[in-house]
Design an enzyme around this catalytic site. Structure first.
Site, PDB file in Angstrom:
ATOM      1  N   ASP A   1       2.880  11.080  71.591  1.00  0.00           N
ATOM      2  CA  ASP A   1       2.131  11.822  71.075  1.00  0.00           C
ATOM      3  C   ASP A   1       2.893  13.257  70.666  1.00  0.00           C
ATOM      4  O   ASP A   1       3.979  13.478  71.468  1.00  0.00           O
ATOM      5  CB  ASP A   1       0.866  12.428  72.036  1.00  0.00           C
ATOM      6  CG  ASP A   1      -0.170  13.272  71.408  1.00  0.00           C
ATOM      7  OD1 ASP A   1      -0.201  13.388  70.199  1.00  0.00           O
ATOM      8  OD2 ASP A   1      -0.913  14.047  72.475  1.00  0.00           O
TER       9      ASP A   1
ATOM     10  N   ASN B   1      -8.276   8.098  65.204  1.00  0.00           N
ATOM     11  CA  ASN B   1      -7.431   8.608  64.139  1.00  0.00           C
ATOM     12  C   ASN B   1      -7.792   8.614  62.779  1.00  0.00           C
ATOM     13  O   ASN B   1      -7.265   9.048  61.985  1.00  0.00           O
ATOM     14  CB  ASN B   1      -6.348   8.159  64.497  1.00  0.00           C
ATOM     15  CG  ASN B   1      -5.279   8.488  65.523  1.00  0.00           C
ATOM     16  OD1 ASN B   1      -4.381   7.883  66.204  1.00  0.00           O
ATOM     17  ND2 ASN B   1      -5.647   9.742  65.965  1.00  0.00           N
TER      18      ASN B   1
HETATM   19  C1  IPE Z   1      -3.361   9.443  70.879  1.00  0.00           C
HETATM   20  O1  IPE Z   1      -2.996  10.749  70.523  1.00  0.00           O
HETATM   21  C2  IPE Z   1      -3.213   8.659  69.939  1.00  0.00           C
HETATM   22  C3  IPE Z   1      -1.660   8.300  69.582  1.00  0.00           C
HETATM   23  C4  IPE Z   1      -0.760   8.519  70.024  1.00  0.00           C
HETATM   24  C5  IPE Z   1      -1.748   7.157  68.399  1.00  0.00           C
HETATM   25  P1  IPE Z   1      -4.019  11.451  69.653  1.00  0.00           P
HETATM   26  O2  IPE Z   1      -3.346  13.037  69.474  1.00  0.00           O
HETATM   27  O3  IPE Z   1      -4.579  10.979  68.364  1.00  0.00           O
HETATM   28  O4  IPE Z   1      -4.842  11.958  70.781  1.00  0.00           O
HETATM   29  P2  IPE Z   1      -5.838  13.118  71.353  1.00  0.00           P
HETATM   30  O5  IPE Z   1      -6.366  13.731  69.981  1.00  0.00           O
HETATM   31  O6  IPE Z   1      -4.957  14.267  71.686  1.00  0.00           O
HETATM   32  O7  IPE Z   1      -6.677  12.837  72.306  1.00  0.00           O
HETATM   33  C1  IPE Z   2       0.870  11.301  67.757  1.00  0.00           C
HETATM   34  O1  IPE Z   2       1.108  12.380  67.076  1.00  0.00           O
HETATM   35  C2  IPE Z   2       0.978  10.316  66.503  1.00  0.00           C
HETATM   36  C3  IPE Z   2      -0.327   9.715  66.009  1.00  0.00           C
HETATM   37  C4  IPE Z   2      -1.677   9.922  66.747  1.00  0.00           C
HETATM   38  C5  IPE Z   2      -0.385   8.968  64.964  1.00  0.00           C
HETATM   39  P1  IPE Z   2       0.057  13.474  66.575  1.00  0.00           P
HETATM   40  O2  IPE Z   2      -0.176  13.248  65.305  1.00  0.00           O
HETATM   41  O3  IPE Z   2      -1.286  13.458  67.534  1.00  0.00           O
HETATM   42  O4  IPE Z   2       0.668  15.023  66.900  1.00  0.00           O
HETATM   43  P2  IPE Z   2       0.042  16.095  67.512  1.00  0.00           P
HETATM   44  O5  IPE Z   2      -0.597  15.690  68.794  1.00  0.00           O
HETATM   45  O6  IPE Z   2      -1.025  16.622  66.507  1.00  0.00           O
HETATM   46  O7  IPE Z   2       1.222  17.078  67.705  1.00  0.00           O
HETATM   47 MG    MG Z   3      -1.863  14.364  69.324  1.00  0.00          MG
END
Ligand code: IPE
Ligand code: IPE
Ligand code: MG
Length: 247
Positions: free
Chosen positions: A32, A80
């Site tokens: 993340d 997502n």
């Molecule tokens: C979790 O991260 C999913 C992945 C890393 C693919 P998200 O950024 O999507 O999760 P939330 O929104 O913080 O719960």
């Molecule tokens: C994790 O990074 C990757 C995916 C969920 C695909 P994020 O895209 O959630 O990055 P933040 O949490 O917005 O910084």
């Molecule tokens: Mg995230």
């Protein structure tokens, strides 16, 4: 002393603290923070995702070097899809591109790659490359890389419940036979030992619908480092922290 030398020394000191007998066999990672990393640098979010791929390659190498056997990473959750179409499309294209570029090396290293999640909504091009990568590497036995895409823990549990209900109504099993072992045998991760360690980067203290069943007894390590800044050094810190826990 040069900065490079100082970093090498720190790295070696950390490596020495690792107990090779207590390395987790299976590590799960919620990668993340890609978006925040890019935004902090005033870049579009996609640059964070691109950099995130390089980090995954580094961590895959590091976990093999350490003696882990399985790495399960969360690349795309069922939630997502609610992101802007442009970002979703970028991620889907990135998965295809990375797989196309990396599959040979993955295979040469005798790593088996598996995709965990509902692949149905993805475009044919991605589905094809996923299926050819899985079949190319299916007999590899040095290391297993599970990539969770369009994965959700609740959805997985509901799918198992449905499967067992069907088997029960067709008479294949009796309701009284439903137990943890049977439940496990219907999971997408069937046959794989549960992760001993879950790492989540970027400071969020949530599971975000990841491996709800499988993480029941895993140690959780939260790193404040954003995924694109995560590296072997940070990974070793997580392992050392894990080894200090009483299991
Ligand atoms: C979790 O991260 C999913 C992945 C890393 C693919 P998200 O950024 O999507 O999760 P939330 O929104 O913080 O719960
Ligand atoms: C994790 O990074 C990757 C995916 C969920 C695909 P994020 O895209 O959630 O990055 P933040 O949490 O917005 O910084
Ligand atoms: Mg995230």
């Amino acid at each position: 002393m040069s900065l490079g030398k100082i970093i090498d020394n720190k790295h070696n000191a950390l490596s020495k603290r690792i107990d090779k007998q207590k390395v987790p066999e299976h590590v799960a990672i919620i990668m993340d923070g890609n978006g925040r990393w890019a935004t902090n640098k005033r870049l579009p979010r996609k640059y964070g995702h691109k950099r995130g791929v390089d980090v995954l390659k580094e961590i895959l190498k590091a976990s093999k070097k350490l003696g882990c056997k399985v790495l399960t990473v969360y690349a795309f959750s069922t939630e997502n899809w609610t992101r802007p179409t442009e970002e979703v499309d970028f991620l889907i294209n990135l998965f295809s591109e990375v797989l196309r570029n990396e599959i040979e090396e993955i295979h040469e290293e005798s790593t088996k790659i598996k995709f965990i999640g509902d692949l149905n909504p993805f475009p044919e091009t991605l589905k094809k490359i996923i299926s050819s990568s899985e079949s190319l590497t299916k007999n590899n036995n040095k290391f297993l890389l599970n990539v969770c895409v369009n994965y959700g823990g609740r959805q997985e549990i509901v799918k198992v419940a449905k499967e067992l209900a069907l088997k029960s109504s067709s008479g294949e099993i009796k309701p009284s036979e439903v137990n943890e072992e049977l439940f496990n045998s219907e999971l997408l991760t069937r046959g794989i030992k549960d992760p001993e360690l879950l790492i989540r980067t970027s400071g969020e203290k949530r599971i975000s619908n990841f491996l709800l069943w499988q993480l029941a007894y895993s140690e959780i390590y939260i790193s404040d480092v954003l995924w694109p800044d995560f590296n072997e050094f940070e990974f070793l810190k997580a392992i050392i922290d894990y080894q200090s826990r009483n299991r």
